[in-house]
Write a protein that holds these residues in place. Structure first.
Motif, PDB file in Angstrom:
ATOM      1  N   HIS A  16       1.494   2.586  -3.282  1.00  0.00           N
ATOM      2  CA  HIS A  16       0.293   2.975  -4.033  1.00  0.00           C
ATOM      3  C   HIS A  16       0.550   4.081  -5.054  1.00  0.00           C
ATOM      4  CE1 HIS A  16      -4.055   3.549  -4.564  1.00  0.00           C
ATOM      5  NE2 HIS A  16      -3.760   4.819  -4.672  1.00  0.00           N
ATOM      6  N   SER A  17       1.129   5.189  -4.562  1.00  0.00           N
ATOM      7  CA  SER A  17       1.260   6.334  -5.461  1.00  0.00           C
ATOM      8  C   SER A  17       2.356   6.138  -6.497  1.00  0.00           C
ATOM      9  CB  SER A  17       1.520   7.606  -4.657  1.00  0.00           C
ATOM     10  OG  SER A  17       2.703   7.457  -3.920  1.00  0.00           O
ATOM     11  N   ALA A  65      -7.339  -0.143   2.960  1.00  0.00           N
ATOM     12  CA  ALA A  65      -6.534   0.719   3.825  1.00  0.00           C
ATOM     13  C   ALA A  65      -7.374   1.890   4.340  1.00  0.00           C
ATOM     14  CB  ALA A  65      -5.314   1.229   3.064  1.00  0.00           C
ATOM     15  N   LEU A  89      -0.066   7.827   2.943  1.00  0.00           N
ATOM     16  CA  LEU A  89       0.673   6.900   2.089  1.00  0.00           C
ATOM     17  C   LEU A  89       0.399   7.193   0.625  1.00  0.00           C
ATOM     18  CD1 LEU A  89       0.190   3.725   4.227  1.00  0.00           C
ATOM     19  CD2 LEU A  89       2.306   4.946   3.844  1.00  0.00           C
ATOM     20  N   GLY A  90      -0.202   8.329   0.370  1.00  0.00           N
ATOM     21  CA  GLY A  90      -0.377   8.743  -1.016  1.00  0.00           C
ATOM     22  C   GLY A  90      -1.704   8.339  -1.618  1.00  0.00           C
ATOM     23  N   ILE A  91      -2.667   7.957  -0.773  1.00  0.00           N
ATOM     24  CA  ILE A  91      -3.968   7.554  -1.304  1.00  0.00           C
ATOM     25  C   ILE A  91      -4.922   8.746  -1.252  1.00  0.00           C
ATOM     26  CG2 ILE A  91      -5.963   6.062  -0.880  1.00  0.00           C
ATOM     27  CD1 ILE A  91      -3.900   4.031   0.296  1.00  0.00           C
ATOM     28  N   LYS A 102      -6.773  -2.542  -2.631  1.00  0.00           N
ATOM     29  CA  LYS A 102      -5.936  -2.476  -1.422  1.00  0.00           C
ATOM     30  C   LYS A 102      -6.105  -1.115  -0.768  1.00  0.00           C
ATOM     31  CE  LYS A 102      -2.103  -5.537  -2.545  1.00  0.00           C
ATOM     32  NZ  LYS A 102      -2.033  -5.423  -4.008  1.00  0.00           N
ATOM     33  N   ARG A 137      -4.700  -2.577  -6.965  1.00  0.00           N
ATOM     34  CA  ARG A 137      -4.106  -1.479  -6.220  1.00  0.00           C
ATOM     35  C   ARG A 137      -5.207  -0.639  -5.560  1.00  0.00           C
ATOM     36  NH1 ARG A 137      -3.580   3.431  -8.690  1.00  0.00           N
ATOM     37  NH2 ARG A 137      -2.037   4.835  -7.824  1.00  0.00           N
ATOM     38  N   ILE A 190       0.830  -1.203   0.000  1.00  0.00           N
ATOM     39  CA  ILE A 190       0.000   0.000   0.000  1.00  0.00           C
ATOM     40  C   ILE A 190       0.863   1.250   0.000  1.00  0.00           C
ATOM     41  CG2 ILE A 190      -1.550   1.353   1.471  1.00  0.00           C
ATOM     42  CD1 ILE A 190      -3.017  -1.245   1.973  1.00  0.00           C
ATOM     43  N   GLY A 191       2.011   1.157   0.675  1.00  0.00           N
ATOM     44  CA  GLY A 191       2.936   2.278   0.646  1.00  0.00           C
ATOM     45  C   GLY A 191       3.360   2.627  -0.771  1.00  0.00           C
TER      46      GLY A 191
END
Lengths: 254, 300
Positions: free
Chosen positions: A103-104, B178, B189-191, B174, B171, A100-101
């Protein structure tokens, strides 16, 4: 300059949690932010990561103004953080947490995942391989398939760091990483933080454990009641009278 | 008779499960009970009638009923997803940081608004969904199954499998999990939280549209108020399975459908709508968090 904070102020109603704080961070160093409880250290972190909107002042990351940007935009720009109280995704595996880290930094889509196209498989295996690298880096690769909430405390901290590293930051903010650790774990943590710096990342740490702070910092910024009262090398800080006063109180006069 | 009722129950249960998924996904992420969800299902049924009407008018339905159905279904899904997206953006997002009761009241408001909007624009009387498939059942092993039942069962199972793959493997899936666990951390985390919430509404509404469309075909009649009872039953199914749990919603939907059919067959069909709630009460007395609900107290 990787980070520059200019006259940053954050007030909650009448309380100024951070007041006119300015400092600069050179790339590749470990900087510690210290100060008594309530000095405004975590508020400063929250402003840096976009969780809080500063009342006044500017934040520049790599010479770009990031003040008031959304958290995910700041992550994309290259700042990651960990929390004082651990915030891992307990219901997911250790590996998934790290994925998940990323993700971006990844792009896989739905169609690819369902049809299991070659492009998808390739990206998925790349992401997994990379996630394993972060787990190896932090020394918890053997727990990859474990449910994160079942990890021992010290390893949960490492997982948080691994996940933060997975966002591929240039700057990583660690909020009291040594909290609740025994002396042995603290020493291992110092080694890990040094390793992160050697890897070319800039690190800002909030920490109360003075052994850790003095052992790893290139530079220390001291806050008290939201105001910056000192800045310098560990040696300079240790002999600074303002700092000693803030921590121990004014000496009695007889 | 027993297996026949089970079969009918699976058909209806698949539909309940599809609607229940929308409730459970939104609850999992926002801890909001989206009372307007049943209305999205109802709108899906109406859109089905409208699009089938259009395709009949241009002659496509006569040439290939299956193609007309699939096209209408797809269009209903797209439109309903847009409705879901808009409802979240207009009625829930501005209340994101308000006390939890506020979006709940907003949801009830949206539900009443959508019902009346459809009643005014489509009329208060029942609309008829045309019979497109062969109604005579296929016989095997003493069971009768219609083409439509097969269609409903296959489509529901397929969509559930796709959703499962989506949430577990991709992706975005997930990221969704999260966000459900810790929104602040996920954003760090960039979401993009807002986008994930939008996607949740889009998917949930799309599934409700499919359910509405298929029920309209199954029963043949559509009315502006069908969203209410279907919504409340699907909500019961979601709670039964453990609200917030995706497999729970699927399981809850099927259990509810099967129990309802069996009870209607063996006891009395007049109390058909009450059985769902009797089951719900019994299960909640034994397992307050539902069958697959989280047992720990990590949700207040």
């Amino acid at each position: 300059m990787i980070l520059e904070i200019r006259e940053l102020t954050k007030s909650f109603g009448g309380l100024k949690a951070v007041e006119e704080v300015s400092f600069k961070v050179m790339p590749g160093i470990i900087l510690s932010v210290i100060g008594p409880n309530g000095a405004g250290k975590t508020t400063l972190f929250n402003c840096l990561t976009g969780a809080l909107l500063p009342t006044k002042g500017k934040i520049f990351f790599e010479d770009k103004d990031i003040t008031g940007k959304r958290p995910y935009e700041i992550t994309e720009a290259g700042i990651a953080r960990t929390f004082q109280n651990i915030r891992i995704f307990g219901k997911m595996s250790v590996l998934e947490n790290v994925m998940i880290g990323q993700h971006s930094r990844s792009r896989e889509g739905f169609v690819g995942a369902v049809l299991r196209t070659n492009g998808f498989k390739k990206e998925e295996s790349e992401i997994k391989a990379k996630a394993y690298e972060f787990l190896e880096f932090t020394g918890i690769e053997e727990y990859a398939e474990t449910r994160a909430e079942n990890l021992p405390y010290g390893y949960q901290r490492r997982l948080e760091i691994a996940r933060a590293l997975a966002t591929e930051p240039k700057l990583i903010l660690l909020d009291e990483p040594a909290a609740g650790m025994n002396p042995q774990e603290s020493i291992e943590l110092m080694t890990l933080i040094n390793k992160i710096r050697e890897w070319g990342k800039t690190v800002i740490v909030i920490e109360h454990d003075m052994k850790v702070v003095m052992g790893i910092s290139d530079k220390i910024v001291v806050l008290d009641h939201g105001v910056k009262i000192a800045e310098g090398t560990p040696k300079e800080i240790q002999s600074n009278t303002d700092v000693i006063e803030a921590y121990l109180g004014k000496g009695f006069e007889f | 008779m027993f297996f026949q009722q089970i079969l009918n129950g699976i058909t209806v249960g698949g539909v309940y499960a599809l609607i229940a998924l929308g409730y459970t996904m939104v609850y999992g992420i926002l801890e909001l009970i989206n009372f307007a969800h049943g209305e999205i299902y109802m709108i899906g049924a109406y859109l089905g009638i409208i699009f089938i009407g259009i395709f009949t008018a241009i002659g496509l339905t006569e040439q290939s009923p299956l193609l007309a159905v699939l096209l209408s279904l797809t269009l209903s899904v797209i439109f309903c997803s847009a409705y879901g997206f808009a409802v979240e953006k207009l009625a829930y997002r501005p209340l994101r940081n308000a006390p939890k009761l506020s979006p709940l009241i907003s949801a009830i408001g949206v539900s009443i608004f959508l019902q009346n909007y459809v009643m005014l624009s489509q009329g208060a009387t029942d609309k008829v969904f045309p019979q497109l498939f062969e109604t005579k059942g296929i016989e095997f092993l003493n069971l009768t199954i219609t083409v439509l039942q097969i269609f409903i069962i296959v489509v529901s199972l397929l969509l559930m499998e796709l959703l499962h793959l989506y949430v577990m493997k991709t992706r975005t899936g997930k990221a969704m999990r999260a966000v459900a666990q810790d929104k602040t951390m996920a954003s760090l985390l960039g979401i993009n939280i807002d986008w994930i919430i939008s996607i949740t509404f889009i998917i949930g509404s799309g599934l409700a549209a499919v359910a509405g469309f298929m029920v309209a075909m199954y029963y043949g009649l559509v009315n502006y108020s069908i969203g209410y009872i279907a919504g409340i039953k699907a909500f019961a199914a979601a709670v039964l399975g453990g609200i917030g749990s995706i497999p729970g919603a699927m399981l809850g939907g099927f259990i509810l459908g099967i129990v309802e059919s069996l009870a209607a067959g063996y006891l009395s069909s007049e109390y058909k709508d009450a059985y769902a709630f009797i089951i719900l009460i019994i299960i909640l007395l034994i397992k307050p968090r539902g069958l697959l609900g989280k047992s720990s107290g990590d949700r207040a």
